[in-house]
Design a protein around this motif. Sequence first.
Motif, mmCIF file in Angstrom:
data_model
loop_
_atom_site.group_PDB
_atom_site.id
_atom_site.type_symbol
_atom_site.label_atom_id
_atom_site.label_comp_id
_atom_site.label_asym_id
_atom_site.label_seq_id
_atom_site.Cartn_x
_atom_site.Cartn_y
_atom_site.Cartn_z
ATOM 1 N N ALA A 157 0.855 -1.181 0.000
ATOM 2 C CA ALA A 157 0.000 0.000 0.000
ATOM 3 C C ALA A 157 0.895 1.236 0.000
ATOM 4 O O ALA A 157 1.972 1.237 0.599
ATOM 5 C CB ALA A 157 -0.918 0.014 1.217
ATOM 6 N N GLN A 158 0.434 2.254 -0.701
ATOM 7 C CA GLN A 158 1.118 3.546 -0.739
ATOM 8 C C GLN A 158 0.082 4.597 -0.352
ATOM 9 O O GLN A 158 -0.983 4.669 -0.957
ATOM 10 C CB GLN A 158 1.677 3.847 -2.127
ATOM 11 C CG GLN A 158 2.275 2.655 -2.860
ATOM 12 C CD GLN A 158 3.587 2.198 -2.279
ATOM 13 O OE1 GLN A 158 4.336 3.000 -1.729
ATOM 14 N NE2 GLN A 158 3.889 0.915 -2.407
ATOM 15 N N MET A 159 0.410 5.421 0.638
ATOM 16 C CA MET A 159 -0.572 6.386 1.148
ATOM 17 C C MET A 159 -0.169 7.810 0.793
ATOM 18 O O MET A 159 0.998 8.193 0.919
ATOM 19 C CB MET A 159 -0.714 6.240 2.660
ATOM 20 C CG MET A 159 -1.245 4.889 3.086
ATOM 21 S SD MET A 159 -1.687 4.824 4.830
ATOM 22 C CE MET A 159 -2.070 3.077 4.997
ATOM 23 N N VAL A 160 -1.168 8.586 0.347
ATOM 24 C CA VAL A 160 -0.977 10.001 0.036
ATOM 25 C C VAL A 160 -2.117 10.789 0.669
ATOM 26 O O VAL A 160 -3.171 10.243 1.008
ATOM 27 C CB VAL A 160 -0.922 10.262 -1.489
ATOM 28 C CG1 VAL A 160 0.129 9.386 -2.156
ATOM 29 C CG2 VAL A 160 -2.274 10.046 -2.137
ATOM 30 N N LEU A 161 -1.902 12.083 0.813
ATOM 31 C CA LEU A 161 -2.940 12.955 1.351
ATOM 32 C C LEU A 161 -3.938 13.276 0.253
ATOM 33 O O LEU A 161 -3.575 13.630 -0.872
ATOM 34 C CB LEU A 161 -2.298 14.245 1.872
ATOM 35 C CG LEU A 161 -3.202 15.250 2.571
ATOM 36 C CD1 LEU A 161 -3.767 14.663 3.863
ATOM 37 C CD2 LEU A 161 -2.413 16.534 2.876
ATOM 38 N N ALA A 162 -5.233 13.140 0.557
ATOM 39 C CA ALA A 162 -6.271 13.482 -0.413
ATOM 40 C C ALA A 162 -6.243 14.978 -0.692
ATOM 41 O O ALA A 162 -5.863 15.779 0.169
ATOM 42 C CB ALA A 162 -7.640 13.077 0.127
ATOM 43 N N PRO A 163 -6.645 15.391 -1.892
ATOM 44 C CA PRO A 163 -6.662 16.831 -2.207
ATOM 45 C C PRO A 163 -7.476 17.649 -1.204
ATOM 46 O O PRO A 163 -7.148 18.804 -0.921
ATOM 47 C CB PRO A 163 -7.293 16.868 -3.606
ATOM 48 C CG PRO A 163 -6.945 15.544 -4.211
ATOM 49 C CD PRO A 163 -7.013 14.564 -3.062
ATOM 50 N N SER A 164 -8.528 17.047 -0.649
ATOM 51 C CA SER A 164 -9.360 17.740 0.334
ATOM 52 C C SER A 164 -8.683 17.873 1.690
ATOM 53 O O SER A 164 -9.150 18.606 2.558
ATOM 54 C CB SER A 164 -10.681 16.997 0.515
ATOM 55 O OG SER A 164 -10.436 15.669 0.956
ATOM 56 N N ARG A 165 -7.589 17.113 1.909
ATOM 57 C CA ARG A 165 -6.786 17.130 3.137
ATOM 58 C C ARG A 165 -7.560 16.652 4.368
ATOM 59 O O ARG A 165 -7.125 16.847 5.487
ATOM 60 C CB ARG A 165 -6.202 18.532 3.394
ATOM 61 C CG ARG A 165 -5.334 19.043 2.259
ATOM 62 C CD ARG A 165 -4.844 20.465 2.506
ATOM 63 N NE ARG A 165 -3.898 20.534 3.609
ATOM 64 C CZ ARG A 165 -2.592 20.293 3.510
ATOM 65 N NH1 ARG A 165 -2.075 19.921 2.337
ATOM 66 N NH2 ARG A 165 -1.815 20.412 4.554
ATOM 67 N N ASP A 166 -8.708 16.014 4.167
ATOM 68 C CA ASP A 166 -9.496 15.523 5.296
ATOM 69 C C ASP A 166 -9.487 13.999 5.390
ATOM 70 O O ASP A 166 -10.169 13.412 6.223
ATOM 71 C CB ASP A 166 -10.938 16.024 5.204
ATOM 72 C CG ASP A 166 -11.661 15.496 3.956
ATOM 73 O OD1 ASP A 166 -10.984 14.960 3.040
ATOM 74 O OD2 ASP A 166 -12.894 15.633 3.894
ATOM 75 N N ARG A 167 -8.727 13.340 4.523
ATOM 76 C CA ARG A 167 -8.644 11.888 4.509
ATOM 77 C C ARG A 167 -7.356 11.480 3.820
ATOM 78 O O ARG A 167 -6.656 12.316 3.232
ATOM 79 C CB ARG A 167 -9.845 11.270 3.790
ATOM 80 C CG ARG A 167 -10.040 11.791 2.379
ATOM 81 C CD ARG A 167 -11.386 11.409 1.785
ATOM 82 N NE ARG A 167 -11.686 12.176 0.596
ATOM 83 C CZ ARG A 167 -11.309 11.859 -0.634
ATOM 84 N NH1 ARG A 167 -10.624 10.731 -0.834
ATOM 85 N NH2 ARG A 167 -11.608 12.613 -1.663
ATOM 86 N N ILE A 168 -7.071 10.190 3.885
ATOM 87 C CA ILE A 168 -5.874 9.636 3.259
ATOM 88 C C ILE A 168 -6.303 8.729 2.121
ATOM 89 O O ILE A 168 -7.297 7.996 2.237
ATOM 90 C CB ILE A 168 -5.041 8.865 4.301
ATOM 91 C CG1 ILE A 168 -4.460 9.842 5.327
ATOM 92 C CG2 ILE A 168 -3.922 8.047 3.646
ATOM 93 C CD1 ILE A 168 -3.888 9.178 6.556
ATOM 94 N N LEU A 169 -5.579 8.789 1.012
ATOM 95 C CA LEU A 169 -5.816 7.877 -0.100
ATOM 96 C C LEU A 169 -4.846 6.721 0.014
ATOM 97 O O LEU A 169 -3.632 6.919 0.128
ATOM 98 C CB LEU A 169 -5.615 8.591 -1.443
ATOM 99 C CG LEU A 169 -6.529 9.774 -1.735
ATOM 100 C CD1 LEU A 169 -6.155 10.399 -3.076
ATOM 101 C CD2 LEU A 169 -7.979 9.346 -1.728
ATOM 102 N N ASP A 170 -5.378 5.522 -0.015
ATOM 103 C CA ASP A 170 -4.587 4.302 0.131
ATOM 104 C C ASP A 170 -4.621 3.554 -1.205
ATOM 105 O O ASP A 170 -5.647 2.980 -1.572
ATOM 106 C CB ASP A 170 -5.204 3.445 1.247
ATOM 107 C CG ASP A 170 -4.325 2.280 1.658
ATOM 108 O OD1 ASP A 170 -3.102 2.333 1.415
ATOM 109 O OD2 ASP A 170 -4.862 1.315 2.236
ATOM 110 N N TYR A 171 -3.504 3.598 -1.918
ATOM 111 C CA TYR A 171 -3.403 2.886 -3.193
ATOM 112 C C TYR A 171 -2.831 1.504 -2.930
ATOM 113 O O TYR A 171 -1.752 1.370 -2.337
ATOM 114 C CB TYR A 171 -2.492 3.642 -4.164
ATOM 115 C CG TYR A 171 -3.061 4.963 -4.634
ATOM 116 C CD1 TYR A 171 -4.047 5.002 -5.616
ATOM 117 C CD2 TYR A 171 -2.613 6.162 -4.097
ATOM 118 C CE1 TYR A 171 -4.566 6.214 -6.056
ATOM 119 C CE2 TYR A 171 -3.121 7.372 -4.534
ATOM 120 C CZ TYR A 171 -4.097 7.397 -5.507
ATOM 121 O OH TYR A 171 -4.614 8.591 -5.930
ATOM 122 N N LEU A 172 -3.532 0.466 -3.390
ATOM 123 C CA LEU A 172 -3.171 -0.901 -3.054
ATOM 124 C C LEU A 172 -2.570 -1.639 -4.241
ATOM 125 O O LEU A 172 -3.006 -1.479 -5.386
ATOM 126 C CB LEU A 172 -4.409 -1.666 -2.572
ATOM 127 C CG LEU A 172 -5.136 -1.094 -1.354
ATOM 128 C CD1 LEU A 172 -6.360 -1.933 -1.033
ATOM 129 C CD2 LEU A 172 -4.219 -1.028 -0.147
#
Length: 227
Positions: free
Chosen positions: A107-122
């Motif tokens: 998994a690779q995690m980045v900050l969502a553009p909205s900055r209120d959640r994390i995007l988890d790319y699997l």
Amino acid sequence: MTPSIFRTVLGPDFDRLHPQLQRRFSVGLASGEACTGRGVMDRIWHGRGFVKPFLVVGGTRNILVPRVGRNVPFTIENVPYTDSFGRETVTFVRTFDLPGRSRRFDAQMVLAPSRDRILDYLGTHQHLASDLHPRVEPDGSLLIRSGEHRFREGPVDVRVPGLIGGDAEVRESFDDRTGRFRIQVRVVNRHFGPLFGYEGSFTATYADVRTCGVRAGLRPVREEARA
């Protein structure tokens, strides 16, 4: 100094995490630290038999683990880097040393553009993307729940329906008595029940990412731009 992706999403609540968790989830480009956890999974489990084919398919791209086991040595590598789209990314690559063959869950995690959640790319090709919503618990542990899941492959960009998707819940804490992190992961389908999970403990070491870098094979084969 730019805060880590977890500090950004959690805001002031980040300071309520156990101090050891604060350091672990401060890993990022600003901290300059990478974290490697090494320990043992007390148990890796699966749900009912019909789940196995889906886990096997996912296992070909380092998504989920298609085998069960007890007392399985494992490693988790959290290394920050800038991806090909200029986003700060932190690896969450887990390697399970199962008898006969190691298995990875990438998994690779980045900050969502909205900055209120994390995007988890699997996975190796980031075909699946999930929204992650972290929360600090009263005891200073971290609870992460997944939200919407999306599948991306070429022009295909679809939401994964609840009928076949899984809701993930991750709990991570620090045991002052043993000096170890504890982790529990559980993935459940809202219609068919428990699908997959694992639980265990580990110790963590930290390194200067400017010195250690990102080792070969840790980054995905393909990176996905769509949030």
